[in-house]
Design a protein around this motif. Structure first.
Motif, PDB file in Angstrom:
ATOM      1  N   THR A 104      15.203  94.079 151.524  1.00  0.00           N
ATOM      2  CA  THR A 104      16.568  94.872 151.312  1.00  0.00           C
ATOM      3  C   THR A 104      16.576  94.778 149.903  1.00  0.00           C
ATOM      4  O   THR A 104      16.657  93.815 149.185  1.00  0.00           O
ATOM      5  CB  THR A 104      17.502  93.961 151.850  1.00  0.00           C
ATOM      6  N   THR A 105      16.807  96.151 149.180  1.00  0.00           N
ATOM      7  CA  THR A 105      17.025  96.122 147.699  1.00  0.00           C
ATOM      8  C   THR A 105      18.109  97.089 147.324  1.00  0.00           C
ATOM      9  O   THR A 105      18.841  97.741 148.409  1.00  0.00           O
ATOM     10  CB  THR A 105      15.748  96.683 146.843  1.00  0.00           C
ATOM     11  N   ASP A 106      18.333  97.090 146.097  1.00  0.00           N
ATOM     12  CA  ASP A 106      19.721  98.039 145.768  1.00  0.00           C
ATOM     13  C   ASP A 106      19.440  99.383 145.800  1.00  0.00           C
ATOM     14  O   ASP A 106      20.333 100.214 145.781  1.00  0.00           O
ATOM     15  CB  ASP A 106      20.108  97.687 144.313  1.00  0.00           C
TER      16      ASP A 106
ATOM     17  N   SER B 188      14.526 105.933 143.111  1.00  0.00           N
ATOM     18  CA  SER B 188      15.790 105.676 142.451  1.00  0.00           C
ATOM     19  C   SER B 188      16.646 106.752 142.224  1.00  0.00           C
ATOM     20  O   SER B 188      16.051 108.038 142.508  1.00  0.00           O
ATOM     21  CB  SER B 188      15.392 105.072 141.391  1.00  0.00           C
TER      22      SER B 188
ATOM     23  N   THR C  51      13.573  98.250 135.758  1.00  0.00           N
ATOM     24  CA  THR C  51      14.325  98.218 136.791  1.00  0.00           C
ATOM     25  C   THR C  51      13.543  97.723 138.057  1.00  0.00           C
ATOM     26  O   THR C  51      14.128  97.088 139.045  1.00  0.00           O
ATOM     27  CB  THR C  51      14.946  99.698 137.098  1.00  0.00           C
TER      28      THR C  51
ATOM     29  N   ARG D  72      13.599  94.302 139.942  1.00  0.00           N
ATOM     30  CA  ARG D  72      14.785  93.694 140.809  1.00  0.00           C
ATOM     31  C   ARG D  72      14.155  93.915 142.203  1.00  0.00           C
ATOM     32  O   ARG D  72      14.738  93.003 143.120  1.00  0.00           O
ATOM     33  CB  ARG D  72      15.761  94.651 140.519  1.00  0.00           C
ATOM     34  N   ASP D  73      13.279  94.987 142.538  1.00  0.00           N
ATOM     35  CA  ASP D  73      12.888  95.008 143.942  1.00  0.00           C
ATOM     36  C   ASP D  73      11.669  94.007 144.157  1.00  0.00           C
ATOM     37  O   ASP D  73      11.531  93.395 145.502  1.00  0.00           O
ATOM     38  CB  ASP D  73      12.097  96.026 144.145  1.00  0.00           C
TER      39      ASP D  73
ATOM     40  N   ALA E 236      14.097  90.795 144.878  1.00  0.00           N
ATOM     41  CA  ALA E 236      14.553  91.011 146.093  1.00  0.00           C
ATOM     42  C   ALA E 236      13.581  90.334 146.958  1.00  0.00           C
ATOM     43  O   ALA E 236      13.828  89.620 148.171  1.00  0.00           O
ATOM     44  CB  ALA E 236      14.938  92.281 146.611  1.00  0.00           C
TER      45      ALA E 236
END
Length: 401
Positions: A150-152, A212, A222, A225-226, A229
């Protein structure tokens, strides 16, 4: 192309590069003397860097001998390398595994086929030479579970290869620019033999994971961030010691995680394979290879890192090249690092890797190869490559033996 038939077209006289270099090579032909032309080319360079692209053919198939199960390729710095490799093709077999060189001359290289091609097999002449070797996880013949991280930007698919016995040591494999997670499958057996669980991950805009909002690369700014996670996922599954292994641009993600991650306390170290330690070094190197004027690369870097460039490139946000410079930030590092890099990389120069090792000799172990080219160290000398990883992991106390 039928068995034993020659592919039509000219033989190797063209300059060969890979990935980003291939995409940029046509730009050198577009240069003119005016400042306007230089500016336009600079923007094209910047767009090439940030826009995800599909696999680019870099190898020409000259002959397929189905009876002998050999394939003859145009001679390039990659196709002549000893070891086992892969070939992405168009035709009756989409992906071929290649074995040893069995013959060569000034123009061609003949290799053993390790994937059977039928006598009526037909292949288009253009192909892409690869260090992957494995292109599917089941080819490792190890237990595996497909999971989502689960990522943003949404769920990023990953492959989890559990260790044979319960362990709190995990390795997270992060692939490079323009590839997918299959690139990292080569490393899974090494860590499995060490009793370590492997998690092979995807990240935004790589073709497996979600896009993205901009759909462009941020060169690690960026995407890390994955990876963060994924470290969090491993932690929730019981990991207490996480090794992050980054391949090429995946090395930039690994370094950013070391600098920025909220899970830095469980990171046990980094293994960097042919890593991007500083993007500006890579761009300057590519520019020199393609004989682009220095102002073109300088302006391309400006477009990548500034708000006006982000607007023109539609890349969302400026990419902070200063923050992505691992050498400039070397004093911030706290984790041990193993760097595996060829001085004949041909795509990501080893200069920044050597500079990082020089800046932090207390943390960085550098294993330098020659000839092996970009992300093909396993293929070129699997014994030495795997041995360096095993020795480094054992020295960190991350195995049960």
């Amino acid at each position: 192309m039928n068995a034993s038939r020659r592919a039509a077209g000219p033989r190797a006289s063209r300059r060969r590069t890979t990935g980003l270099g291939i995409a940029l090579s046509s730009l050198s032909l577009a240069l003119a003397a005016s400042a306007g032309a230089l500016g336009a080319v600079s923007l094209r360079v910047a767009r090439t860097v940030v826009r995800p692209a599909g696999r680019v053919p870099d190898t020409r198939i000259v002959r397929l001998d189905a009876a002998a199960q050999t394939i003859t390729l145009e001679r390039t710095p990659d196709t002549v390398l000893p070891g086992r490799y892969g070939l992405f093709t168009v035709g009756s077999a989409d992906y071929l595994r290649l074995g040893a060189v069995v013959g060569s001359d000034e123009a061609t290289v003949t290799r053993k086929l390790l994937t059977h091609v039928p006598a009526d097999g037909d292949l288009a002449p253009e192909a892409a030479f690869s260090g992957w070797y494995y292109d599917r996880p089941e080819q490792l013949h190890l237990p595996m579970e497909a999971v989502d991280i689960t990522t943003d930007v949404g769920p990023c698919p990953a492959w989890e290869f559990p260790a044979e016995a319960d362990t709190d040591v995990w390795v997270i494999q992060v692939h490079g620019r323009g590839t997918t997670r299959a690139e990292a499958l080569r490393a899974v057996p090494v860590f499995h033999d060490l009793g370590i669980t492997s998690l092979v991950v995807s990240y935004r805009n790589d073709g497996d994971a979600p896009r993205s909002p901009s759909g462009t690369y941020a060169l690690g700014a960026t995407e890390w961030r994955d990876l963060d996670a994924a470290i969090g996922y491993a932690r929730r599954q019981g990991a207490r010691h996480v090794v992050v292994m980054g391949w090429s641009m995946g090395g930039a993600l690994a370094l950013q995680a070391a600098f920025e991650s909220s899970h830095a306390d469980v990171i046990a170290g980094l293994v960097l394979e042919s890593p991007v330690v500083d993007w500006r070094t890579v761009l300057r190197f590519q520019g020199r290879m393609l004989r682009l004027p220095a102002p073109v690369i300088a302006l391309a870097q400006s477009a990548i890192r500034t708000p006006w460039g982000a607007t023109v490139l539609r890349s969302g946000e400026p990419i902070p090249l200063d923050r992505l410079d691992g050498v400039a930030r070397a004093a911030e590092l706290r984790h041990p690092i193993l760097i595996l890099h060829s001085d004949d990389d041909g795509f990501v120069p080893s200069d920044a890797s050597h500079a990082l090792a020089g800046a932090r000799p207390d943390l960085v172990t550098m294993e330098t190869f020659e000839v092996a080219r970009h992300t093909k160290l396993w293929n070129y000398d699997e014994t030495r490559w795997a041995g360096a990883i095993r020795e480094w992991v054992r020295a960190r106390g991350l195995t049960r033996d």
